[in-house]
Design an enzyme around this catalytic site. Sequence first.
Site, PDB file in Angstrom:
ATOM      1  CD  GLN A 196      -6.770   6.096   7.605  1.00  8.77           C
ATOM      2  OE1 GLN A 196      -6.326   6.339   8.709  1.00  8.77           O
ATOM      3  NE2 GLN A 196      -7.891   5.461   7.407  1.00  8.77           N
ATOM      4  CG  PHE A 197      -4.202   2.187   1.651  1.00  6.15           C
ATOM      5  CD1 PHE A 197      -5.008   1.875   0.557  1.00  6.15           C
ATOM      6  CD2 PHE A 197      -4.270   1.387   2.777  1.00  6.15           C
ATOM      7  CE1 PHE A 197      -5.863   0.784   0.590  1.00  6.15           C
ATOM      8  CE2 PHE A 197      -5.111   0.303   2.831  1.00  6.15           C
ATOM      9  CZ  PHE A 197      -5.918  -0.004   1.734  1.00  6.15           C
ATOM     10  CB  THR A 198      -8.550   4.047   3.485  1.00  2.00           C
ATOM     11  OG1 THR A 198      -8.326   4.721   4.727  1.00  2.00           O
ATOM     12  CG2 THR A 198      -8.269   2.562   3.635  1.00  2.00           C
TER      13      THR A 198
END
Length: 149
Positions: A78-80
């Site tokens: 989850q790069f967000t």
Amino acid sequence: MRAVLQRVSKAHVNVNDQCTGSIDHGLLILLGVHSDDTEKDLQWLVDKILNLRIFEDNEGRMNLSLLDVQGKLLVVSQFTLYGDCRKGRRPSWSSAAPPEKAKTMYEQFIEKCRQRHVTTETGVFQADMQVSLVNSGPVTMLLDSHKLF
């Protein structure tokens, strides 16, 4: 590295209507990698997650770790988690690791958990995923290896 932990009674992730990972009793981990992260951050986060006492003992107190209860992990990239929303209306992703580094560290995180004999299921790196869970408690924790919170 940054992680959102959710204690779950069950969770699964689908990619293109196919289940890629499913667990009962354990933790759903949304995992983000910072551009400056190192092996030290990786090891700190693995140790912290596996030993964090957020499962209930016989007296109903959060006193047991994932290792104590033989729980399972579902790890989803989850790069967000590194979206910076402080300026403007569009998040900046400048502190998130580039995909090559993030994928390597994501895979190393999974391998280190498996080496500790923890059943570890996964999503698919960089895929459009649908994640479903039943949050037990609810218990949700935020961890950051740079100790920003």
